[in-house]
Scaffold this active site. Structure first.
Site, PDB file in Angstrom:
ATOM      1  N   ASP A  36       0.872  -1.189   0.000  1.00  0.00           N
ATOM      2  CA  ASP A  36       0.000   0.000   0.000  1.00  0.00           C
ATOM      3  C   ASP A  36       0.902   1.231   0.000  1.00  0.00           C
ATOM      4  OD1 ASP A  36      -2.036   2.065   0.963  1.00  0.00           O
ATOM      5  OD2 ASP A  36      -3.250   0.262   1.068  1.00  0.00           O
ATOM      6  N   TYR A 144     -16.041   7.861 -11.171  1.00  0.00           N
ATOM      7  CA  TYR A 144     -15.721   6.550 -10.586  1.00  0.00           C
ATOM      8  C   TYR A 144     -16.385   5.441 -11.416  1.00  0.00           C
ATOM      9  CZ  TYR A 144     -15.865   2.842  -6.974  1.00  0.00           C
ATOM     10  OH  TYR A 144     -15.756   1.664  -6.268  1.00  0.00           O
TER      11      TYR A 144
HETATM   12  P1  NAD Z   1     -10.053   2.046   0.289  1.00  0.00           P
HETATM   13  O1  NAD Z   1     -10.012   3.459  -0.172  1.00  0.00           O
HETATM   14  O2  NAD Z   1     -10.510   1.750   1.675  1.00  0.00           O
HETATM   15  O3  NAD Z   1      -8.630   1.367   0.083  1.00  0.00           O
HETATM   16  C1  NAD Z   1      -7.825   1.585  -1.030  1.00  0.00           C
HETATM   17  C2  NAD Z   1      -6.375   1.451  -0.606  1.00  0.00           C
HETATM   18  O4  NAD Z   1      -5.558   1.688  -1.759  1.00  0.00           O
HETATM   19  C3  NAD Z   1      -5.966   2.480   0.465  1.00  0.00           C
HETATM   20  O5  NAD Z   1      -5.366   1.825   1.563  1.00  0.00           O
HETATM   21  C4  NAD Z   1      -4.985   3.387  -0.267  1.00  0.00           C
HETATM   22  O6  NAD Z   1      -3.931   3.855   0.575  1.00  0.00           O
HETATM   23  C5  NAD Z   1      -4.444   2.463  -1.347  1.00  0.00           C
HETATM   24  N1  NAD Z   1      -3.920   3.207  -2.503  1.00  0.00           N
HETATM   25  C6  NAD Z   1      -4.442   4.320  -3.078  1.00  0.00           C
HETATM   26  N2  NAD Z   1      -3.647   4.735  -4.084  1.00  0.00           N
HETATM   27  C7  NAD Z   1      -2.595   3.871  -4.149  1.00  0.00           C
HETATM   28  C8  NAD Z   1      -1.446   3.775  -4.965  1.00  0.00           C
HETATM   29  N3  NAD Z   1      -1.192   4.679  -5.920  1.00  0.00           N
HETATM   30  N4  NAD Z   1      -0.589   2.756  -4.756  1.00  0.00           N
HETATM   31  C9  NAD Z   1      -0.823   1.832  -3.778  1.00  0.00           C
HETATM   32  N5  NAD Z   1      -1.899   1.881  -2.960  1.00  0.00           N
HETATM   33  C10 NAD Z   1      -2.768   2.893  -3.130  1.00  0.00           C
HETATM   34  O7  NAD Z   1     -10.947   1.232  -0.775  1.00  0.00           O
HETATM   35  P2  NAD Z   1     -11.760  -0.116  -0.552  1.00  0.00           P
HETATM   36  O8  NAD Z   1     -13.109   0.251  -0.071  1.00  0.00           O
HETATM   37  O9  NAD Z   1     -10.947  -1.098   0.197  1.00  0.00           O
HETATM   38  O10 NAD Z   1     -11.940  -0.564  -2.076  1.00  0.00           O
HETATM   39  C11 NAD Z   1     -11.090  -1.496  -2.711  1.00  0.00           C
HETATM   40  C12 NAD Z   1     -11.588  -1.720  -4.132  1.00  0.00           C
HETATM   41  O11 NAD Z   1     -12.958  -2.161  -4.104  1.00  0.00           O
HETATM   42  C13 NAD Z   1     -11.589  -0.465  -5.011  1.00  0.00           C
HETATM   43  O12 NAD Z   1     -11.305  -0.811  -6.342  1.00  0.00           O
HETATM   44  C14 NAD Z   1     -13.026   0.015  -4.922  1.00  0.00           C
HETATM   45  O13 NAD Z   1     -13.383   0.776  -6.053  1.00  0.00           O
HETATM   46  C15 NAD Z   1     -13.768  -1.296  -4.878  1.00  0.00           C
HETATM   47  N6  NAD Z   1     -15.110  -1.167  -4.288  1.00  0.00           N
HETATM   48  C16 NAD Z   1     -15.280  -0.857  -2.975  1.00  0.00           C
HETATM   49  C17 NAD Z   1     -16.556  -0.739  -2.449  1.00  0.00           C
HETATM   50  C18 NAD Z   1     -16.796  -0.413  -0.988  1.00  0.00           C
HETATM   51  O14 NAD Z   1     -17.948  -0.252  -0.579  1.00  0.00           O
HETATM   52  N7  NAD Z   1     -15.770  -0.328  -0.161  1.00  0.00           N
HETATM   53  C19 NAD Z   1     -17.679  -0.930  -3.272  1.00  0.00           C
HETATM   54  C20 NAD Z   1     -17.476  -1.219  -4.620  1.00  0.00           C
HETATM   55  C21 NAD Z   1     -16.187  -1.361  -5.113  1.00  0.00           C
END
Ligand code: NAD
Length: 317
Positions: A36, A144
């Site tokens: 991360d 998004y």
């Molecule tokens: P989140 O924002 O909680 O976590 C994303 C992580 O990615 C963070 O820890 C961030 O530090 C890291 N990150 C961001 N940019 C980065 C980079 N350049 N290099 C390395 N790490 C980086 O998101 P989440 O809720 O855990 O979502 C994960 C995936 O699931 C995403 O693709 C999101 O679109 C998808 N998603 C989530 C939900 C939800 O309700 N949480 C719903 C639909 C889809």
């Protein structure tokens, strides 16, 4: 134990922490490399290797994949829906380039499997609102959603053109207590439990009758692992599968919490996130996932509420 070597990118996020822990249980801690931009999450410490990685740096990612003999990548890093609307060009850049970096390295290194989540945000105001089908009008209006839809097309393209075994789910809003949500439109459904316990009151940023598709995190983790474990021949959707858990409104989740905390109150002050929610479906048809790899959710609103409140109470002491 299996021989696969897994890289989780975005391992400190809402999904990443729990998915990394679940994968480490299955594959052994040392076979799952967590990465991360952020510092290592408390819950991951001592459970397996951790590397600091910016997924936008393709060379660094490539070196990491080679150095650790990675065979599978779970790409979770992204800019989510509400944050994306504040800086659309940045959201597009990060969401697309991160995926292209991973897909291209997968092709070059012949990686076994890639996981990348899509979202119900691919649907837009012209999609059917209820039990939205797998194949229907897809005209997302948030950056998004646009980036997720484009990402789905890239996944399918890499599969058909290069044989890359990439798999994806359109997650609904995810609710969890271990790791905080990261700037999505459904974050209210996590905040409301915290505020019910901390303050006895919650000011909701969506209106009371806004129905959205939702899922409890244990179901989302199980769905992800079941999809990734399924025999490749059974995966007929190479863009992203619809996935459904439950569907409720802020008023209904408040009612479920009041079953446990009768004095809990909610006020409603919708903000810009209401427009995002209005463009999304209210419920999802996940028949293809059920047919292809046997998907069945286990949590409904009362069962999730009981579990959330129990665990948050323990966590808060
Ligand atoms: P989140 O924002 O909680 O976590 C994303 C992580 O990615 C963070 O820890 C961030 O530090 C890291 N990150 C961001 N940019 C980065 C980079 N350049 N290099 C390395 N790490 C980086 O998101 P989440 O809720 O855990 O979502 C994960 C995936 O699931 C995403 O693709 C999101 O679109 C998808 N998603 C989530 C939900 C939800 O309700 N949480 C719903 C639909 C889809």
């Amino acid at each position: 134990m299996k021989k696969d070597k897994i890289l989780v990118i975005g391992a400190c996020g809402q999904i990443g922490v729990e998915l990394t822990l679940a994968l480490r249980k299955m594959y052994g801690g040392n076979n799952v490399v967590a990465s991360d931009l952020r510092e290592e999450h408390e819950l991951l410490k001592g459970t397996g290797p951790y590397v600091s990685l910016d997924v936008m740096n393709k060379e660094m990612l490539h070196v990491l994949v080679i150095r650790h003999n990675i065979t599978q990548v779970y790409l979770l890093a992204a800019i989510l829906s509400a944050t994306g609307e504040k800086n659309p060009l940045l959201a597009w850049h990060i969401n697309m380039q991160s995926l292209l970096n991973v897909l291209d390295i997968a092709k070059e290194e012949g990686l076994d499997k890639i996981y990348w989540p899509s979202s119900i945000a691919v649907f837009g105001p012209n999609s059917p609102k209820e039990t939205t089908p797998q194949h229907t009008i897809i005209e997302p209006t948030t950056i998004y959603g646009i980036s997720k839809f484009a990402g789905e097309r890239w996944c399918e393209y890499y599969h058909h053109r290069y044989g890359t075994d990439v798999r994806s789910l359109r997650y609904p809003g995810l609710i969890s207590y271990k790791s905080a949500p990261g700037g999505g439109t459904t974050d209210y459904a996590v905040e409301i439990y915290h505020e019910a316990l901390d303050e006895g009151h919650y000011k909701c940023f969506l209106s009371e009758n806004t129905y959205l598709p939702m899922m409890y995190m244990p179901d989302a983790i199980r769905a992800t692992i079941e999809l990734m474990e399924a025999d490749s021949a059974r995966i007929t959707v190479r863009s992203a599968y619809n996935l459904s858990g439950m569907s409720f409104s802020p008023k209904e989740i408040a009612g479920a919490i009041q079953q446990h905390i009768p004095a809990f109150t909610v006020s409603y002050e919708p903000d810009y996130r209401q427009d995002i929610a209005n463009s999304w479906p209210q419920s999802i048809d996940d028949g293809e996932a059920a047919k292809d790899w046997g998907w069945q959710p286990q949590y409904d609103l009362p069962k999730m509420t009981e579990d959330m409140l129990k665990n948050l109470k323990e966590q808060k002491g």
